[in-house]
Scaffold this motif. Structure first.
Motif, mmCIF file in Angstrom:
data_model
loop_
_atom_site.group_PDB
_atom_site.id
_atom_site.type_symbol
_atom_site.label_atom_id
_atom_site.label_comp_id
_atom_site.label_asym_id
_atom_site.label_seq_id
_atom_site.Cartn_x
_atom_site.Cartn_y
_atom_site.Cartn_z
ATOM 1 N N CYS A 259 0.857 -1.242 -0.041
ATOM 2 C CA CYS A 259 -0.179 -0.187 0.006
ATOM 3 C C CYS A 259 0.872 1.222 -0.021
ATOM 4 C CB CYS A 259 -1.051 0.059 1.274
ATOM 5 S SG CYS A 259 0.069 0.126 2.774
ATOM 6 N N GLY A 260 2.321 1.181 -0.050
ATOM 7 C CA GLY A 260 2.788 2.402 0.153
ATOM 8 C C GLY A 260 3.175 2.921 1.600
ATOM 9 N N GLY A 261 2.616 2.528 2.666
ATOM 10 C CA GLY A 261 2.510 2.948 3.785
ATOM 11 C C GLY A 261 4.062 2.748 4.530
ATOM 12 N N VAL B 272 9.397 -4.226 14.035
ATOM 13 C CA VAL B 272 8.427 -4.695 15.350
ATOM 14 C C VAL B 272 9.241 -5.873 15.670
ATOM 15 C CG1 VAL B 272 6.329 -3.900 14.145
ATOM 16 C CG2 VAL B 272 7.133 -6.289 13.274
ATOM 17 N N GLY B 273 10.452 -6.362 15.265
ATOM 18 C CA GLY B 273 11.152 -7.349 15.908
ATOM 19 C C GLY B 273 12.388 -7.840 14.906
ATOM 20 N N GLU B 274 12.879 -8.882 15.182
ATOM 21 C CA GLU B 274 13.904 -9.440 14.436
ATOM 22 C C GLU B 274 13.995 -10.859 14.148
ATOM 23 O OE1 GLU B 274 17.724 -6.408 15.500
ATOM 24 O OE2 GLU B 274 17.556 -8.457 16.568
ATOM 25 N N GLU B 275 14.379 -11.344 12.755
ATOM 26 C CA GLU B 275 14.489 -12.837 12.597
ATOM 27 C C GLU B 275 15.921 -13.230 12.554
ATOM 28 O OE1 GLU B 275 12.468 -13.938 9.101
ATOM 29 O OE2 GLU B 275 10.681 -13.515 9.653
ATOM 30 N N ALA C 16 6.909 -3.995 9.765
ATOM 31 C CA ALA C 16 5.489 -4.177 9.601
ATOM 32 C C ALA C 16 5.105 -3.036 9.002
ATOM 33 C CB ALA C 16 4.878 -4.610 10.957
ATOM 34 N N CYS C 17 3.821 -3.088 8.179
ATOM 35 C CA CYS C 17 2.883 -1.981 7.957
ATOM 36 C C CYS C 17 1.436 -2.049 8.746
ATOM 37 C CB CYS C 17 2.765 -2.139 6.221
ATOM 38 S SG CYS C 17 1.651 -0.715 5.486
ATOM 39 N N ARG C 18 1.639 -0.765 9.445
ATOM 40 C CA ARG C 18 0.471 -0.992 10.434
ATOM 41 C C ARG C 18 -0.775 -0.879 9.772
ATOM 42 N NH1 ARG C 18 1.896 -1.752 15.454
ATOM 43 N NH2 ARG C 18 4.085 -1.141 16.224
ATOM 44 N N PRO C 19 -0.974 0.171 8.688
ATOM 45 C CA PRO C 19 -2.109 0.592 7.973
ATOM 46 C C PRO C 19 -2.855 -1.035 7.460
ATOM 47 C CG PRO C 19 -0.651 2.061 7.223
ATOM 48 C CD PRO C 19 0.211 1.060 8.100
ATOM 49 N N CYS C 20 -1.949 -1.793 6.630
ATOM 50 C CA CYS C 20 -2.495 -3.273 6.075
ATOM 51 C C CYS C 20 -2.160 -4.142 6.711
ATOM 52 C CB CYS C 20 -2.164 -3.306 4.561
ATOM 53 S SG CYS C 20 -0.236 -3.190 4.124
ATOM 54 N N GLY C 21 -1.121 -4.189 7.857
ATOM 55 C CA GLY C 21 -0.725 -5.484 8.557
ATOM 56 C C GLY C 21 0.100 -6.290 7.882
ATOM 57 N N THR C 22 1.054 -5.794 6.776
ATOM 58 C CA THR C 22 1.987 -6.511 6.150
ATOM 59 C C THR C 22 3.516 -6.613 7.010
ATOM 60 O OG1 THR C 22 0.890 -5.885 3.915
ATOM 61 C CG2 THR C 22 3.469 -6.853 4.078
ATOM 62 N N LEU C 23 3.867 -7.822 6.942
ATOM 63 C CA LEU C 23 5.196 -8.051 7.502
ATOM 64 C C LEU C 23 6.228 -8.531 6.474
ATOM 65 C CD1 LEU C 23 4.107 -10.319 10.722
ATOM 66 C CD2 LEU C 23 5.090 -7.992 10.729
ATOM 67 N N GLU C 24 7.164 -7.753 6.720
ATOM 68 C CA GLU C 24 8.488 -8.055 5.751
ATOM 69 C C GLU C 24 9.766 -8.197 6.376
ATOM 70 O OE1 GLU C 24 8.553 -5.232 2.743
ATOM 71 O OE2 GLU C 24 6.494 -5.441 1.852
ATOM 72 N N SER C 25 10.476 -8.712 5.712
ATOM 73 C CA SER C 25 12.221 -8.769 6.433
ATOM 74 C C SER C 25 12.921 -9.076 5.126
ATOM 75 C CB SER C 25 12.289 -9.934 7.423
ATOM 76 O OG SER C 25 11.903 -11.242 6.941
ATOM 77 N N PRO C 26 14.139 -8.550 5.186
ATOM 78 C CA PRO C 26 14.975 -8.675 4.106
ATOM 79 C C PRO C 26 15.334 -10.362 3.818
ATOM 80 C CG PRO C 26 15.891 -6.897 5.330
ATOM 81 C CD PRO C 26 14.763 -7.659 6.072
#
Length: 545
Positions: A159-161, A166-169, A192-202
């Motif tokens: 969404c571009g937000g 929010v943490g580490e892997e 984490a993207c709070r508007p849409c709830g997406t979680l990402e990590s490299p």
């Protein structure tokens, strides 16, 4: 002496003359019979002496060749090696099976994508049960080196937000630096993207063993220790235990089986480069392979092919075969054309019958035959032949650094007359020695292959002998005494690939461990069309640039 007749002598002169003639004829017949018997006995003695000499020569040669026990009775260490070979094959086959299953699952998922909307339930095939226990725990006392992976962007791809941490892997890889272990900690922030709830990590960098414990450097160390330092895995297991890192032999087998897959890609590229040359050396050496269920080993072979000694980019390629039939050399060389330098093994004869391949002989084998005769006992003929061959090698030593054209001129001017005189002397001497004696066989070997032996006079890039390829077999001979055998034909093929890379590295002045560390790090993401850039001679140029 002829005994006197018992009957009275006749008084008639004619009768007396007839009696004397009869006695003389009888004496001549007895002398002829005695001469025939003596000749038979002398022939039998000569045959016996020749047989004894031949057997003594064979025994002396076998005594020099014999370095270890011939018994196939297994010691406890040999049983460990047996289990090690089997575990390596199991790990390699499991890795291949997983790859096939993943590819099959991807294809099935693609085909079922259109029908997924109508399906109420999806049946997922069960994955094969792993035979080995869970992953070992990395000892806590080892030092940790943290490698942080920063995200490429701080905005959500959906969404571009803005993204927030929010943490580490954290995933840990066991690494090895010669002399000590360390742990590489890959730390990737969880965004984490709070508007849409997406979680990402490299994403993690590609690894030589996907989702595996070791780094490329540790896999390179295990492979180098086995194939370069000739340490079986059960010995490496003991070393790691002393270092405080209990890595089981089954785990080492798994790493070895999966890591050698990448090496086979480079070995195939080396083969293509090798067959671009016009002069090749060839030889073969036994390689024991397990015969399941019989508690014994079968004799397989590693066929080895090497580029010419003065090639700008020397290459050695090993080819595994279950036997010593000449068909394997034909399959390997295919449509290749050029000069092939070998010993007198008949397996290459079919190649030489083709007009596209020219036979070159080996003076080291000629010298070896005369040397064996001399080692059995003083032989003036063998000593003189060896003196001729020493002169030929002295010429080669003087012109070693010359250009090919200069070598041809020097050989024809200096070695040519020597060879003509040597050939005449061998031909004359062959008629004076016992036909089945050791010296006769040595002379016959040289005269039989004289055309192939003198080909180097016309080709400046050709070596006087086949020693360049025989030197490439030393590592195999040493390793064979340590790990004793390979698990099966597939294991023999992988060993051939690894020996190809190791020996090619040595010829190009490359340290094998440094090379393997680098290429195993790069190969998982390296494009196939650029594979030639990772070959030892090209890798050396890039490393020095």
């Amino acid at each position: 002496m002829i005994s006197a007749p018992q009957t009275p002598l006749p008084t008639s002169p004619d009768a007396l003359r007839d009696l004397v003639l009869s006695l003389l004829q009888q004496q001549e017949e007895q002398e002829a019979e005695r001469t025939r018997i003596i000749a038979q006995q002398q022939a039998a003695i000569a045959l016996r002496d020749e047989t004894i000499a031949r057997l003594e020569s064979t025994i002396a040669k076998l005594q020099r060749w014999r370095f270890g026990r011939r018994s196939e009775k297994l010691s406890p260490d040999q049983i460990s090696l047996w289990e090690e070979a089997l575990d390596t094959e199991i790990a390699a086959m499991e890795s291949l099976l997983e790859t096939v299953l993943e590819d099959s699952a991807a294809v099935t998922a693609g085909r079922a994508e259109g029908a997924a909307a109508d399906a109420q339930t999806v049946t997922v095939p069960a994955r094969p049960v792993r035979r080995h226990p869970g992953r070992m725990a990395i000892p806590a006392h080892l030092p940790r080196v943290e490698v942080r992976h920063d995200p490429k962007t701080c905005t959500c791809a959906q969404c571009g937000g803005p993204l927030e941490t929010v943490g580490e892997e954290i995933s840990e890889k066991l690494d090895y630096i010669p002399g000590r272990f360390q742990v590489i900690r890959h730390i990737r922030p969880k965004l984490a993207c709070r508007p849409c709830g997406t979680l990402e990590s490299p994403a993690l960098p590609a690894q030589v063993i996907d989702k595996g414990l070791p780094t490329a450097r540790l896999v390179a160390h295990v492979m180098t220790a086995k194939h370069v330092d000739h340490l079986p895995l059960y010995r490496q297991e003991t070393q790691y235990q002393r270092a405080g890192v209990p890595i089981s032999r089954a785990t080492l087998c798994s790493w070895l089986g999966q890591g050698e897959y990448w090496i086979s890609l480079l070995a195939e590229a080396c083969k293509r480069a090798l067959l671009e040359g016009k002069i090749l050396h060839a030889d073969e050496t036994p390689l024991p392979v397990l015969n399941p269920g019989s508690s014994k080993t079968d004799k397989a072979y590693l066929w080895v092919y090497r580029s010419q000694a003065d090639a700008p980019h020397p290459v050695v390629v090993f080819d595994y075969a279950p036997d010593r039939k000449g068909i394997h050399a034909q399959h390997f060389l295919g449509d290749w054309q050029g000069i092939l330098q070998t010993d007198d093994y008949g397996g290459y004869d079919a190649l030489y019958r083709k007009e596209q391949i020219i036979e070159a002989g080996c003076w080291a084998h000629v010298r070896r035959h005369f040397y064996d005769v001399e080692q059995r006992g003083p032989s003036p003929v063998a000593q003189k032949a060896l003196a001729w061959i020493v002169k030929l090698y002295a010429i080669e030593a003087e012109i070693k650094e010359s250009l090919p054209d200069q070598k041809v001129a020097a050989r024809q001017q200096r070695a040519g007359p020597l060879l003509e005189a040597f050939h005449a002397w061998l031909t004359e001497t062959q008629m004076q020695v016992a036909p089945k004696s050791g010296i006769a066989k040595a002379i016959g070997y040289a005269l039989k292959r004289w055309k192939a032996l003198t080909l180097y006079l016309e080709e400046g890039q050709l070596s006087i002998d086949n020693n360049p390829v025989e030197r490439a077999l030393r590592g195999v001979a040493i390793g064979r005494k340590n790990f004793l055998f390979v698990g099966n034909d597939a294991g023999g093929e992988r060993a051939a690939s690894f020996y190809s890379i190791i020996e090619t590295c040595k010829l190009n002045g490359i340290e094998p461990f440094a090379y393997l560390c680098d290429v195993l790090e790069k190969l998982p993401t390296w494009p196939n069309k650029k594979l030639h850039e990772l070959l030892p001679w090209n890798w050396k140029k890039s490393a020095l640039a």
